[in-house]
Design a protein around this motif. Structure first.
Motif, PDB file in Angstrom:
ATOM      1  N   VAL A   1       6.084  -2.910  11.870  1.00  0.00           N
ATOM      2  CA  VAL A   1       6.398  -1.547  11.452  1.00  0.00           C
ATOM      3  C   VAL A   1       5.911  -0.606  12.541  1.00  0.00           C
ATOM      4  O   VAL A   1       4.712  -0.568  12.848  1.00  0.00           O
ATOM      5  CB  VAL A   1       5.705  -1.179  10.123  1.00  0.00           C
TER       6      VAL A   1
ATOM      7  N   CYS B   1       4.994   2.818  13.239  1.00  0.00           N
ATOM      8  CA  CYS B   1       4.666   4.015  12.454  1.00  0.00           C
ATOM      9  C   CYS B   1       5.114   5.293  13.144  1.00  0.00           C
ATOM     10  O   CYS B   1       5.212   6.343  12.496  1.00  0.00           O
ATOM     11  CB  CYS B   1       3.161   4.065  12.186  1.00  0.00           C
TER      12      CYS B   1
ATOM     13  N   ILE C   1       9.482   5.580  12.563  1.00  0.00           N
ATOM     14  CA  ILE C   1      10.074   5.826  11.247  1.00  0.00           C
ATOM     15  C   ILE C   1       9.818   7.278  10.846  1.00  0.00           C
ATOM     16  O   ILE C   1       8.669   7.746  10.913  1.00  0.00           O
ATOM     17  CB  ILE C   1       9.475   4.884  10.191  1.00  0.00           C
TER      18      ILE C   1
ATOM     19  N   LEU D   1      10.524   8.806   5.353  1.00  0.00           N
ATOM     20  CA  LEU D   1      10.959   7.468   4.968  1.00  0.00           C
ATOM     21  C   LEU D   1       9.855   6.420   5.044  1.00  0.00           C
ATOM     22  O   LEU D   1       9.998   5.337   4.482  1.00  0.00           O
ATOM     23  CB  LEU D   1      12.127   7.010   5.861  1.00  0.00           C
ATOM     24  N   ILE D   2       8.771   6.716   5.756  1.00  0.00           N
ATOM     25  CA  ILE D   2       7.780   5.682   6.019  1.00  0.00           C
ATOM     26  C   ILE D   2       7.127   5.170   4.740  1.00  0.00           C
ATOM     27  O   ILE D   2       6.804   3.993   4.617  1.00  0.00           O
ATOM     28  CB  ILE D   2       6.707   6.182   7.026  1.00  0.00           C
TER      29      ILE D   2
ATOM     30  N   SER E   1       8.508   4.841   1.693  1.00  0.00           N
ATOM     31  CA  SER E   1       9.392   3.876   1.036  1.00  0.00           C
ATOM     32  C   SER E   1       9.546   2.615   1.870  1.00  0.00           C
ATOM     33  O   SER E   1       9.664   1.513   1.334  1.00  0.00           O
ATOM     34  CB  SER E   1      10.767   4.505   0.778  1.00  0.00           C
ATOM     35  N   GLU E   2       9.528   2.746   3.210  1.00  0.00           N
ATOM     36  CA  GLU E   2       9.625   1.580   4.074  1.00  0.00           C
ATOM     37  C   GLU E   2       8.428   0.655   3.891  1.00  0.00           C
ATOM     38  O   GLU E   2       8.558  -0.567   3.840  1.00  0.00           O
ATOM     39  CB  GLU E   2       9.716   2.019   5.544  1.00  0.00           C
TER      40      GLU E   2
ATOM     41  N   GLY F   1       9.235  -3.396   0.003  1.00  0.00           N
ATOM     42  CA  GLY F   1       8.695  -2.737   1.183  1.00  0.00           C
ATOM     43  C   GLY F   1       8.204  -3.724   2.225  1.00  0.00           C
ATOM     44  O   GLY F   1       8.067  -4.929   1.974  1.00  0.00           O
ATOM     45  N   ARG F   2       7.924  -3.204   3.419  1.00  0.00           N
ATOM     46  CA  ARG F   2       7.489  -4.067   4.516  1.00  0.00           C
ATOM     47  C   ARG F   2       6.183  -4.786   4.182  1.00  0.00           C
ATOM     48  O   ARG F   2       5.975  -5.923   4.607  1.00  0.00           O
ATOM     49  CB  ARG F   2       7.306  -3.225   5.781  1.00  0.00           C
TER      50      ARG F   2
END
Length: 678
Positions: A401, A403, A406, A410-411, A413-414, A433-434
């Motif tokens: 990810v 950071c 993104i 949106l981060i 929800s990601e 999620g991730r």
């Protein structure tokens, strides 16, 4: 002091009675002998207070400059060791052979305490100056030693506990001492065994790096009885001259060969030690075989060996540098196709990277969080994935990810996921999620310093509780997390200005690994070769003209490894006939004002310690072709009978198969299977 005087030590030990040194029962002979030196040879008074002997700043700078290579190598390992013992009240000290402290690593809150005890950079801690102590007595005895509290000769030092380990050069001479010292220690002497073990391991690693660096003008034969240990810092190493005689040996070589000393190995032919001669040595360099099994001549024990060619690094002005009279082009064979680089691929010979690799191997089997710091483009994600591949979680997901990439909206929800209908535009089926995707594998949080503060709070809770609550959900989902994070920013500075949570920092920072910039690496040449080999496509061998290769070596690479790989990929795509020329490189690399990498420009195009072989096309190509033709004629004359062919050529079957594989001589399917088992 008179010869027959009695001197009372602060701990109740009589030092001199009727001309004899006396120590209380329980002191070992090493301490007793050291006290005798202090009293009789150096005429020290144990009760006398004195200021530490510290050299002036100019002399200190000259001394550090003379030992710059040693200090550079040692600092990386000292940083790693400090991470292991931080918080225990120890300072790490590196001294020269006279006991003068060259550099140290100490908790900033304890700096004043150690300075008051005389443990500061520039101070001399020889026995002559400070009496029995971990540094001076280590130098005097030439071996690792712990001097604990009352072992010290001077009364003012009885609160110290010091563990010193010698570091030797390629000739076996003591050149430095690595010491761990604590002030006001109340632990038992036995409790120092763990500290001594850690210091001893670090000293051996520094010694091996120093050996490899200073033996670069020679061929390096590395060996061990276990193949997985070869080319790691715990193997044995011999430096060989061009005619195959031992120039230098490390302590592990002495131990594995059961030799009486390093000196007993110097000058001996490698064929006296192993069942291997110059043809096999040449083959080790020119073929792509990683390991060769051999047996020692004395006991018949089996070892596995590799051989690295000389690395003659230029340390002279350009007009003095030997010119490449023969080499006009460098040919690099493609490496096996890899989806990701392993820790072995990244190791190289750079001391900082070697320390990182060693720490990563130790941590890979655990769930200790790792924080990777390094400049942009230094390969933080590549390193993180290599750690993942070295772990028991390698078969599970590696979820990265970024950071910083993104959008902030949106981060959340990601990272955490959401259930169906959690917000406008959400997928009907929801999304894992991730964090949840990485459960059981590795979660890599790149540029963690760019994560918004409100999400830092949520992430901290996830890490603490090992559970995640997707958006729109009320039920927590258990996860099994192993986290590696990375940033090019100074997170401590961000903590100070309030833009990064201190509690999250300590939760992510189980251990910090610092990746060096490419311009600071001492093994840039080998790294360039490695990436060229990895980027070669369809088994094609890539040739590079010498002036283009020199441009790659001399450029300062401000974009680090990312820029290097992009330049190589582009050059391989646009070059004609599989030959990279200087015109295939960006204009910035062709500039005459390029910055030369420290200790990276080779004096001759000799193969570095890289998995892909290097050949000079002009002369060597003809020899290779001649050998291939001779072997092909021999196998055809013997109707592909390998035993008869090997006998006619005067080589073993294994050697013949290696040469067939090297020259890509096709075999029948049955013999292909035989070859694949080698």
């Amino acid at each position: 002091m008179g010869d027959n005087a009695a001197v009372q030590h602060a701990n109740g030990v009589l030092r001199l009675v009727n001309g004899e040194s006396i120590a209380k029962p329980g002191f070992d002979d090493t301490i007793r002998v050291s006290w005798q030196r202090c009293l009789n040879e150096f005429q020290l008074d144990p009760a006398r207070l004195h200021a530490p002997s510290v050299i002036d700043s100019n002399n200190l700078k000259d001394l550090q400059d003379r030992h710059d290579e040693l200090v550079e190598i040692a600092r990386a390992e000292i940083d790693t060791l400090y991470d292991q013992i931080s918080g225990s009240g120890y300072a790490l000290l590196l001294t020269d052979a006279k006991g003068i402290i060259l550099t140290q690593k100490v908790d900033p809150t304890l700096t004043r305490m150690f300075s008051s005890a005389g443990l500061l950079v520039g101070a001399e801690w020889s026995e002559k100056s400070e009496g029995t102590n971990g540094i001076g007595t280590c130098i005097a005895e030439g071996r690792a030693i712990t001097i604990h509290r009352n072992d010290h000769f001077r009364a003012r030092h009885i609160g110290l506990s010091c563990s010193g380990v010698p570091i030797r050069d390629m000739n076996g001479d003591l050149v430095a001492v690595l010491d761990a010292s604590s002030v006001g220690s109340h632990d038992t002497r036995g409790s120092q065994m763990h500290t001594m073990a850690l210091v001893n391991t670090s000293a051996r690693l520094i010694e091996k790096c120093l050996f490899l660096r200073r033996c670069q003008p020679y061929r390096i034969l590395r060996f061990h009885s276990r193949p997985e240990f070869v080319n790691l810092l715990h193997d044995a190493a011999l430096a060989l001259s061009e005619d195959g005689h031992v120039v230098a040996a490390d302590d592990m070589a002495v131990a594995l060969l059961s030799a009486p000393s390093r000196a007993s190995l110097i000058g001996r032919s490698v064929s006296e030690l192993f069942d291997i001669g110059n043809p096999e040595l040449a083959q080790l360099v020119t073929t792509r075989q990683a390991l060769m099994p051999v047996r020692d001549q004395r006991y018949g024990r089996r070892f596995f060996v590799t051989l690295a060619p000389p690395q003659l690094l230029a340390r002279m002005d350009s007009f003095d540098r030997p010119r490449r009279a023969v080499a006009e082009r460098v040919q690099i064979a493609p490496a096996p196709s890899l989806h990701a680089l392993s820790l072995e691929d990244l190791a190289g010979q750079d001391p900082q990277m070697l320390a990182n690799i060693r720490a990563a191997r130790r941590l890979a089997d655990s769930r200790v969080p790792i924080l990777i710091q390094g400049p942009t483009g230094s390969g933080k994600e590549v390193f993180a994935k290599a750690v993942h591949l070295a772990s028991p979680r390698a078969a599970q997901a590696f979820v990265a990810v970024n950071c910083a990439a993104i959008p902030e909206t949106l981060i959340e929800s990601e990272l955490f996921g959401y259930k169906s209908g959690a917000f406008t535009g959400a997928r009907k089926e929801g999304m894992r999620g991730r964090i949840q995707q990485s459960s059981g594998g590795t979660l890599f949080l790149d540029e963690i310093g760019d994560m918004p503060l409100n999400l830092q709070t949520r992430l901290l809770r996830v890490l603490e509780e090992q559970e995640v609550v997707p958006l729109g959900c009320e039920q927590a989902i258990k996860v099994e997390l192993s986290v590696i994070s990375a940033s090019h920013r100074d997170l401590r500075e961000m903590i100070a200005n309030g833009s990064f949570r201190e509690d999250l920092y300590y939760r992510l920072n189980g251990m910090t690994l610092d990746l060096p910039a490419l311009k600071d690496r001492v093994d840039a040449e080998a790294l360039i070769r490695r990436f060229i080999a990895l980027e070669a496509r369809n088994g094609q061998s890539i040739s590079i003209e010498a002036d283009a290769f020199e441009c790659l070596l001399a450029y300062s690479w401000p974009g680090n490894i990312r820029e290097l790989r992009n330049v190589i990929r582009t050059a391989l795509v646009i070059c004609d006939g599989g030959v990279v020329r200087i015109g295939d490189l960006p204009r910035s690399l062709q500039s005459p004002t390029i910055k030369v990498l420290p200790a990276a420009l080779p004096a001759a195009l000799l193969e570095a310690a890289a998995p892909a072989p290097l050949q000079i096309v002009s002369g060597a190509h003809a020899l290779e072709a001649a050998e291939r033709g001779a072997i092909l004629r021999a196998v055809e004359n013997n109707q592909w009978n390998m035993t008869m062919t090997a006998r006619d050529l005067g080589m073993s079957r294994n050697t013949l198969y290696r040469k067939l594989k090297r020259h890509a001589i096709p075999l029948s399917e049955a013999r292909r299977d035989d070859l694949s088992r080698m």
